[in-house]
Write a protein that holds these residues in place. Structure first.
Motif, PDB file in Angstrom:
ATOM      1  N   PRO A  95      34.888  37.851  31.568  1.00 37.91           N
ATOM      2  CA  PRO A  95      35.691  36.649  31.491  1.00 37.91           C
ATOM      3  C   PRO A  95      34.862  35.444  31.903  1.00 37.91           C
ATOM      4  N   VAL A 143      45.305  43.048  28.461  1.00 38.98           N
ATOM      5  CA  VAL A 143      46.633  42.516  28.181  1.00 38.98           C
ATOM      6  C   VAL A 143      47.118  43.088  26.854  1.00 38.98           C
ATOM      7  N   VAL A 198      39.930  43.464  32.763  1.00 36.40           N
ATOM      8  CA  VAL A 198      41.303  43.023  32.562  1.00 36.40           C
ATOM      9  C   VAL A 198      41.745  43.398  31.155  1.00 36.40           C
ATOM     10  N   CYS A 206      49.797  36.853  24.088  1.00 32.65           N
ATOM     11  CA  CYS A 206      48.628  37.533  24.637  1.00 32.65           C
ATOM     12  C   CYS A 206      47.593  36.514  25.097  1.00 32.65           C
ATOM     13  N   ILE A 238      46.341  35.805  29.194  1.00 32.92           N
ATOM     14  CA  ILE A 238      44.977  35.908  29.721  1.00 32.92           C
ATOM     15  C   ILE A 238      44.477  34.550  30.201  1.00 32.92           C
ATOM     16  N   VAL A 276      49.974  44.123  31.541  1.00 35.10           N
ATOM     17  CA  VAL A 276      48.759  43.448  31.996  1.00 35.10           C
ATOM     18  C   VAL A 276      48.238  44.188  33.217  1.00 35.10           C
ATOM     19  N   HIS A 322      44.660  44.391  35.926  1.00 34.80           N
ATOM     20  CA  HIS A 322      43.356  43.868  36.349  1.00 34.80           C
ATOM     21  C   HIS A 322      42.724  44.862  37.301  1.00 34.80           C
ATOM     22  N   GLY A 357      38.994  42.105  28.490  1.00 33.42           N
ATOM     23  CA  GLY A 357      37.886  41.355  29.063  1.00 33.42           C
ATOM     24  C   GLY A 357      36.863  42.299  29.647  1.00 33.42           C
ATOM     25  N   LYS A 387      43.317  33.869  34.195  1.00 31.43           N
ATOM     26  CA  LYS A 387      42.052  33.273  34.612  1.00 31.43           C
ATOM     27  C   LYS A 387      42.254  31.980  35.383  1.00 31.43           C
TER      28      LYS A 387
END
Length: 229
Positions: A2, A135, A133, A149, A153, A119, A121, A74, A157
């Motif tokens: 990311p 989603v 991560v 979506c 994300i 989702v 992480h 990610g 972030k």
């Protein structure tokens, strides 16, 4: 990996101000009352749980009414600005992070007609090529699934309290996502602007508060409205 551009303070400085969280292998948030079908799956997982099981989250959002499932993964890339990346290391205050993830899902549902959301992480060490991560969103139509979506994300972030260290072959550095940095800057700027406006209004308004201008018509010699002042 990311995106990230701005450097956070030294880990020691941050640790002095951030409460260490009790981290379990999986932290999940229940978003519906007991007995009702759960349509959102929100999790923060430790590295000890292994790589993210992408199939688990895609299967969760499958629905007979869905015409589309959109996903985002990610991953850790191997270079950043010419430096060789060995791995990423993530930390978080898990209860707060999980609550914010659940809130983001609620925001997405308020904006688009969605069926199911997932989702997750990952925390701890995430090697090159591995997912940090993931989603997934399902909807009747693809546009809603894809837009939701992306929104999720982007908000992850920008607003979820998860910290990242990039480990290079010749060093390491704590980073924050550019979106998180920008959001914090925007919030600070808005607060300063609000204080400035408040101070200006008090000074201009005196005891009677702020004033507004009301334009009154000017009547010409023929009885018509010519202009305003």
């Amino acid at each position: 990996m990311p995106g990230s551009r701005s450097r956070r303070g030294r880990p020691g400085d941050r640790d002095n101000h951030r409460q260490k969280s009790p981290m379990s292998s999986v932290a999940a948030v229940e978003t519906v009352p007991a007995g009702e079908e759960k349509k959102d799956l929100v999790e923060v997982v430790e590295a000890s749980s292994g790589p993210i099981n992408l199939t688990r989250y895609v299967d969760f959002v499958r629905d007979p009414a869905a015409g589309a499932i959109a996903t985002f993964e990610g991953t850790t890339r191997d270079t950043f600005e010419g430096k060789r990346v060995v791995e990423l290391r993530y930390e978080a205050y898990v209860p707060m992070a999980a609550r914010r993830l659940a809130a983001i899902c609620a925001e997405a549902r308020a904006a688009w007609q969605l069926l199911r959301l997932a989702v997750v992480h990952r925390l701890g060490t995430v090697g090159v090529g591995e997912a940090s991560v993931f989603v997934a969103a399902s909807a009747v139509h693809r546009a809603e699934a894809m837009e939701a979506c992306r929104y999720i994300i982007d908000e992850v972030k920008a607003s979820v309290p998860i910290w990242k260290k990039e480990v290079y072959e010749n060093g390491e550095v704590w980073k924050e996502n550019r979106e998180f940095h920008d959001r914090r800057g925007e919030a600070a700027a808005a607060q300063i602007d609000g204080l400035r406006r408040s101070a200006h209004d008090k000074k201009a308004g005196g005891c009677c508060g702020s004033k507004i201008r009301v334009d009154e018509p000017v009547i010409d010699s023929n009885g018509g409205e010519a202009s305003t002042v």
